[in-house]
Design a protein around this motif. Sequence first.
Motif, PDB file in Angstrom:
ATOM      1  N   PHE A 111      -6.086   3.961  -0.484  1.00  0.00           N
ATOM      2  CA  PHE A 111      -4.869   4.571  -0.828  1.00  0.00           C
ATOM      3  C   PHE A 111      -4.942   5.656  -2.088  1.00  0.00           C
ATOM      4  CE2 PHE A 111      -3.432   1.637   2.127  1.00  0.00           C
ATOM      5  CZ  PHE A 111      -2.506   2.340   2.904  1.00  0.00           C
ATOM      6  N   ASN A 112      -6.327   5.227  -2.650  1.00  0.00           N
ATOM      7  CA  ASN A 112      -6.663   6.320  -4.009  1.00  0.00           C
ATOM      8  C   ASN A 112      -7.137   7.631  -3.529  1.00  0.00           C
ATOM      9  OD1 ASN A 112      -6.434   3.969  -5.494  1.00  0.00           O
ATOM     10  ND2 ASN A 112      -8.356   3.331  -5.224  1.00  0.00           N
ATOM     11  N   CYS A 147       0.983  -1.214  -0.015  1.00  0.00           N
ATOM     12  CA  CYS A 147      -0.093  -0.028  -0.015  1.00  0.00           C
ATOM     13  C   CYS A 147       0.794   1.385   0.147  1.00  0.00           C
ATOM     14  CB  CYS A 147      -1.004  -0.092   1.290  1.00  0.00           C
ATOM     15  SG  CYS A 147      -2.082  -1.159   1.242  1.00  0.00           S
ATOM     16  N   LEU A 148       1.890   1.172   0.722  1.00  0.00           N
ATOM     17  CA  LEU A 148       2.799   2.386   0.642  1.00  0.00           C
ATOM     18  C   LEU A 148       3.673   2.791  -0.388  1.00  0.00           C
ATOM     19  CD1 LEU A 148       4.530   4.478   2.398  1.00  0.00           C
ATOM     20  CD2 LEU A 148       6.235   2.668   3.109  1.00  0.00           C
ATOM     21  N   ARG A 187      -3.050   3.703   9.527  1.00  0.00           N
ATOM     22  CA  ARG A 187      -1.683   4.355  10.175  1.00  0.00           C
ATOM     23  C   ARG A 187      -0.691   4.523   8.723  1.00  0.00           C
ATOM     24  NH1 ARG A 187      -1.055   1.423  14.157  1.00  0.00           N
ATOM     25  NH2 ARG A 187      -0.009  -0.168  13.443  1.00  0.00           N
ATOM     26  N   THR A 188      -0.767   3.268   8.089  1.00  0.00           N
ATOM     27  CA  THR A 188       0.194   3.474   6.999  1.00  0.00           C
ATOM     28  C   THR A 188      -0.360   4.293   5.824  1.00  0.00           C
ATOM     29  OG1 THR A 188       0.807   0.937   7.390  1.00  0.00           O
ATOM     30  CG2 THR A 188       1.140   2.060   5.120  1.00  0.00           C
ATOM     31  N   ILE A 223      -4.659   3.655  16.208  1.00  0.00           N
ATOM     32  CA  ILE A 223      -3.760   4.065  14.974  1.00  0.00           C
ATOM     33  C   ILE A 223      -2.400   4.511  15.243  1.00  0.00           C
ATOM     34  CG2 ILE A 223      -3.719   5.315  13.091  1.00  0.00           C
ATOM     35  CD1 ILE A 223      -6.817   5.574  13.228  1.00  0.00           C
ATOM     36  N   PHE A 224      -2.426   5.501  16.465  1.00  0.00           N
ATOM     37  CA  PHE A 224      -1.144   6.078  16.999  1.00  0.00           C
ATOM     38  C   PHE A 224      -1.032   5.980  18.567  1.00  0.00           C
ATOM     39  CE2 PHE A 224      -2.023   8.588  12.826  1.00  0.00           C
ATOM     40  CZ  PHE A 224      -0.663   8.073  12.350  1.00  0.00           C
ATOM     41  N   PRO A 225      -0.508   4.895  19.035  1.00  0.00           N
ATOM     42  CA  PRO A 225      -0.523   4.639  20.262  1.00  0.00           C
ATOM     43  C   PRO A 225       0.641   5.470  20.992  1.00  0.00           C
ATOM     44  CG  PRO A 225       0.519   2.809  19.281  1.00  0.00           C
ATOM     45  CD  PRO A 225      -0.265   3.631  18.267  1.00  0.00           C
TER      46      PRO A 225
END
Length: 218
Positions: free
Chosen positions: A74-75, A11-12, A98-99, A126-128
């Motif tokens: 990701f679109n 995905c990245l 997160r990614t 998502i962001f601990p």
Amino acid sequence: MRPIRIISISCLLLFSLTTSLIAQEIAVLQYGGGGDWYSNPTAVPNLIRFCNQEIGTVMKDRVNSVKPGSIDLFNYPILHMTGHGNVFFTDEEAENLRTYLLSGGFLHIDDNYGMDPYLRKELSKIFPDKELKELPASHPLFSIHFKFPQGLPKIHEHDNGRPQAFGIFENDRLLVLYTYESDIGDGWENPDIHNDPPAVRLKALQMGANIVKFAFNQ
């Protein structure tokens, strides 16, 4: 966990390869948990039309929804999320979000009233290691095109709280914008839905346009 990691790396790469090629787009995040992610159906299309007219974007006003665990995330360089109630992300969805955010995506969350206690818990998945930080009125978000010297405007009243804009950052980049006690998305809806005075609706659309412009330009 190995397949999830492979998907995230893919995905990245996909996001980094396609962001310069795809048109400017906004999608609505279709989250789980039972909350009404589909509320305010006219809001984002109206905001897109306003942005195309006033700040020169070229977005399609036919808005798609996307699930947080989908590669389709990701679109879309901007995701909009709203609702009144429960929000839930699986671990896999949180990793995918997160990614997406760390690789250039942007998430705007607008509390339509009642989602705050659920949302904060899920954002920590998502962001601990990150916390929501309030944006001061001097932040460029409030002056990038239309000027809001007092910061986030108040659109609808609920609990007599002041409107607040919170952010999650990676270095200096704003990944997540959370608008609270403003109900800005209601102000984007068709005029006959909430019967807001024209000046209030315009204020909401102008703030929304600032969000879009900031997300595309940061």
